[in-house]
Each structure stands twice: as structure tokens, then as C-alpha cells.
Design a protein around this motif. Sequence first.
Motif, PDB file in Angstrom:
ATOM      1  N   GLN A 158      28.861 -23.785  59.363  1.00 55.79           N
ATOM      2  CA  GLN A 158      29.364 -25.130  59.067  1.00 55.79           C
ATOM      3  C   GLN A 158      28.652 -26.177  59.923  1.00 55.79           C
ATOM      4  OE1 GLN A 158      31.468 -26.093  56.559  1.00 55.79           O
ATOM      5  NE2 GLN A 158      30.782 -28.120  57.195  1.00 55.79           N
ATOM      6  N   LYS A 159      28.429 -25.862  61.191  1.00 58.33           N
ATOM      7  CA  LYS A 159      27.727 -26.810  62.071  1.00 58.33           C
ATOM      8  C   LYS A 159      26.298 -27.043  61.585  1.00 58.33           C
ATOM      9  CE  LYS A 159      30.397 -25.835  66.222  1.00 58.33           C
ATOM     10  NZ  LYS A 159      30.444 -25.124  67.501  1.00 58.33           N
ATOM     11  N   ASP A 162      26.500 -29.236  58.530  1.00 62.49           N
ATOM     12  CA  ASP A 162      26.780 -30.624  58.920  1.00 62.49           C
ATOM     13  C   ASP A 162      25.523 -31.307  59.455  1.00 62.49           C
ATOM     14  OD1 ASP A 162      29.406 -30.249  58.165  1.00 62.49           O
ATOM     15  OD2 ASP A 162      30.146 -29.953  60.219  1.00 62.49           O
TER      16      ASP A 162
END
Length: 182
Positions: A158-159, A162
Amino acid sequence: MSNSDLEANMRKSVEATQRNFNTIRTGRANPSLLDRINVEYYGADTPLKSLASLSTPDSQTIAVQPFDMGSLALIEKAIATSDLGFTPNNDGKIIRINVPPLTEERRKEFCKLAAKYSEEGKVALRSVRRDAIDKIKKQEKEGDLSEDQSRDEQDQVQKTTDRFIAELEKHLADKEVEILKV
């Protein structure tokens, strides 16, 4: 999916979006505006770049010089029928395309198009993320990863997602500034 594979796939999505951005007019002549044009040449759709050299003699003109003079009329027709709205001028050796300055309304349309390309890029990034998370969940289900490891890896995915989405948004903002600059 390893982190390097994930980043490589996401990088490809960002690069594809940037290539799409390059095909948007900004008021200045740029040979990449013609990247999407294919010419019907000997029965096959051939990219214009393969049939001619493209140059910008000045900020408002794109010059297209075919390698084979027999393809001159075909190239002219392909440019004229494209959705770019250019009118090619054929002098028998070179096709010159005058790139008129953009109106405010047209600039806003191109900003919307850039936003659409950006959204398509984000969808591609999310698809890569979904595939990576599915693989992590599968590994967890098979017992290769503990629940904590799975959660940590999903957080890492997810990081990374992002970070790439933020990069895409920065490219979009830069392109919008470039489009709106008179």
C-alpha cells in the motif's frame, strides 16, 4: 510478487501514463504529438515514426520528412484524418504541420484529457496492487506467511502504491501547468 517486481510493474504504469501525457498538445510543437498516428502502409498499420523523420523547425511547426517519398500522400492523409485537428501542408518533399496556439476552452479540454489519462494510470496501479495483495493473501492461506507478516507486506504494498500515485499526481499537476501556460 517481490517488492522489486511490484515497483517495476508500477513504474511501467507511470511511464505509460507519461507517454499518454506526451501526446497532449500544449501549444508548442512537439514531435511526440504524432506518436499515436499510424499510417496504412502496404496494407499494414505502421507507426508514423517508422516511416518518417519528425522535427520541429520552430515552436509552431512540426516537419515530417518521409523516408520513402511514395508514402507522402498516405502520411498526409493519416495526419489529416487523425483526431489531433491538424491540417498538414504538403510541398512534395516535406509535410509541414502548423500547430496553432490553443484557445482557453481547448486548454481546459486537454486538462480534462490529462486527468483522464492520470486516472487510467491510477487504475493500472491499483490493479498491480490488487494482484500483489492477492498473492500475499494466497501465501498466507497456504501457510507460507504468518498473519503479521502478511499484514506487514500488505502495508508495504500500500505504501508503494501511495508513493506511485503521488508521483502520478505530480506529473498530472506539471502537465496541467504546461497546458495552461499561455
